[in-house]
Design a protein around this motif. Sequence first.
Motif, PDB file in Angstrom:
ATOM      1  N   PHE A  74       0.790  -1.234   0.000  1.00  8.48           N
ATOM      2  CA  PHE A  74       0.000   0.000   0.000  1.00  8.48           C
ATOM      3  C   PHE A  74       0.820   1.280   0.000  1.00  8.48           C
ATOM      4  N   ARG A  78       2.395   0.930  -4.585  1.00 12.21           N
ATOM      5  CA  ARG A  78       1.378   1.875  -5.046  1.00 12.21           C
ATOM      6  C   ARG A  78       2.028   3.037  -5.799  1.00 12.21           C
ATOM      7  N   ARG A  79       3.164   3.537  -5.269  1.00  9.28           N
ATOM      8  CA  ARG A  79       3.867   4.631  -5.957  1.00  9.28           C
ATOM      9  C   ARG A  79       4.316   4.207  -7.354  1.00  9.28           C
ATOM     10  N   GLY A  82       0.534   2.298  -9.238  1.00  5.85           N
ATOM     11  CA  GLY A  82      -0.767   2.944  -9.181  1.00  5.85           C
ATOM     12  C   GLY A  82      -1.707   2.309  -8.168  1.00  5.85           C
ATOM     13  N   ASP A  83      -2.979   2.680  -8.266  1.00  9.84           N
ATOM     14  CA  ASP A  83      -3.968   2.262  -7.266  1.00  9.84           C
ATOM     15  C   ASP A  83      -4.525   0.865  -7.487  1.00  9.84           C
ATOM     16  N   LEU A  97      -6.299  -3.057  -4.232  1.00  8.25           N
ATOM     17  CA  LEU A  97      -6.930  -1.758  -4.442  1.00  8.25           C
ATOM     18  C   LEU A  97      -6.382  -0.760  -3.433  1.00  8.25           C
ATOM     19  N   ASN A  98      -5.981   0.407  -3.908  1.00  8.80           N
ATOM     20  CA  ASN A  98      -5.416   1.457  -3.062  1.00  8.80           C
ATOM     21  C   ASN A  98      -6.179   2.756  -3.247  1.00  8.80           C
ATOM     22  N   GLY A  99      -6.130   3.604  -2.240  1.00 12.70           N
ATOM     23  CA  GLY A  99      -6.644   4.958  -2.407  1.00 12.70           C
ATOM     24  C   GLY A  99      -8.126   5.089  -2.154  1.00 12.70           C
ATOM     25  N   TYR A 100      -8.523   6.253  -1.691  1.00 12.97           N
ATOM     26  CA  TYR A 100      -9.907   6.505  -1.312  1.00 12.97           C
ATOM     27  C   TYR A 100     -10.885   6.268  -2.454  1.00 12.97           C
ATOM     28  N   THR A 101     -10.602   6.820  -3.621  1.00 14.38           N
ATOM     29  CA  THR A 101     -11.546   6.758  -4.745  1.00 14.38           C
ATOM     30  C   THR A 101     -11.814   5.319  -5.172  1.00 14.38           C
ATOM     31  N   VAL A 102     -10.747   4.546  -5.359  1.00 15.01           N
ATOM     32  CA  VAL A 102     -10.895   3.159  -5.823  1.00 15.01           C
ATOM     33  C   VAL A 102     -11.578   2.294  -4.769  1.00 15.01           C
ATOM     34  N   GLN A 397     -11.282   0.580 -12.918  1.00 11.38           N
ATOM     35  CA  GLN A 397     -10.377   1.471 -13.643  1.00 11.38           C
ATOM     36  C   GLN A 397      -9.963   0.890 -14.995  1.00 11.38           C
TER      37      GLN A 397
END
Length: 407
Positions: A74, A78-79, A82-83, A97-102, A397
Motif C-alpha cells: 500500500f 502503489r507509488r 498505481g492504485d 486496491l489502493n486509495g480513497y476513490t478506488v 479502472q
Amino acid sequence: MAGAVEWITESVQEILHVQIPGLTLQTILVLCGAFLLAYCVFKRSSNLPPYPTGRLPVLGHLLAFGRTPHIKLFTAWRRQYGDVFTVRMGMEDAVVLNGYTVVKDALVDRSKLFASKAPTYLFDAMTGFGKDIITARWGTEFRQRKRFATTVMKKLGMKVGPGGIEDKIREEANCLRHRIAENNGQPFDLAHDITVAVSNIIFSMTFGKRYDYEDETFRELSEAIATISFEVGSGQIISVFPLLRFVPVVNRSAINAWEEQSKVEKVVREEISRHWEHLDRENPRDFIDFCLLELEQRGKVDGLTEENVLYMTSDLFFAGSDTTAITLLWSLIYMTLNPDIQNKVQQELDTVVGESLPTLAHRSQLPYVNACLLEVMRIRTVVPIAVHATTQEVKVQGYDISNGTRV
C-alpha cells in the motif's frame, strides 16, 4: 464408455508415437501434467491489472513482500504501479486496491460485487468450511445468516432497561474500575482485566451470562481465542499452500490452532445444550436463544443447523473480544505517552459525564473522546488488510477482474 476412452487413448498414443518414436503413455501423461501446471501458473486475463516485478514460479510475489507486506502493497508498490495492480499469492492472483476513490468505488458504491470471501484454508477449516458468517461465500445462505445475526445483535444492543447491553457494559466497566482501584495506584498489567471485561460483554450477548475475572473456564477460553489468533497469523503459509498441512513442523501452527479451536467449540456446544434445556420461547435472552428459536421455526434462514449456530457464535468471539481489547489497550498506551491529550479527554468526561459512568446518550456530547478513539483505530488498525472476493466479473479502472478473484 470404457471402450471409447480406450480407443481415444490408443489413437492419441499411436499418433504421437509416429511423430515421436519411443513415446510411452506415462510420458504423455507427465507432459500433459506439466503443461497443465504451467498453464495454471502463468495463465492470466488479457486485461488483468499489471504485476509488480519479482514474481517467481509457484511462490509468486510471496518473497517480495518482505517483513512488512502492508507497507510494500500500500505504499511502495502503489507509488510504482498505481492504485490497482495484481499480486501473485503462491498459485493464485489477488488484486490490490489502493486509495480513497478506488476503495470507495469497490467497497461502498459497488459493495455487492466485492462481498464474497476467497478460500483461506485455515480460516475455512476452523469454521466448518463456510458454515459461519465471516468465511462464508456469497450466496443466499450467507445473506440470510448475516441479516439474521445483524438483526438479533441490534435487538440485543438496543434493548432498554435491565438486561440491555448498555446496562451490561456499564456493569462491566464498573467491575473493571474496582479492579483498577484495588492496585492502589501501583503499576500492574491491565491486559488480562481488559480482555475479561470486553469478553464478558460478548458472553452476555451470546451466552446470557458473565464470568468472574478468575474463572478457570473463562481463562482457558480467553487463552484459546488469543492462541488461535496468533497461530492463524503465523500459519498463513498453509492457507497459500494447503498441502503443507501434512508436513511435520511446518504444520505446527495449524495443529495448535485446531487444538485450541476444539476447546472453544466444546464450551459453545455445552452452552447450546444448556440453552435447549432452559429455552424461554416467549422471552429469548441472548444470541443463542434467538438462534435456537430460528432452528425450531425455520422462518428466516434456509437450512440453518446447530453447526451453523456453533460457528456463528464463535465468529462473535473472534470478531468482538480480542479486537476490542487490543484497541482499548492501544488507547491506554497512547494516553500514557501523551498526558496532555489524556488531560483533555479527562476534562471533557468530567464536564459532560461527571462522576457517574458514561452512557450512549453522552456520545454526541463527547467529540474529543470520540476523535481520540477513532485516531487510535486509524493508526493501530486491528486488521491491516481487508480481504474480499468478487461475486461476478467486474471492471475496475478499465481492468477486468473475474468472478471469485481475491481482492
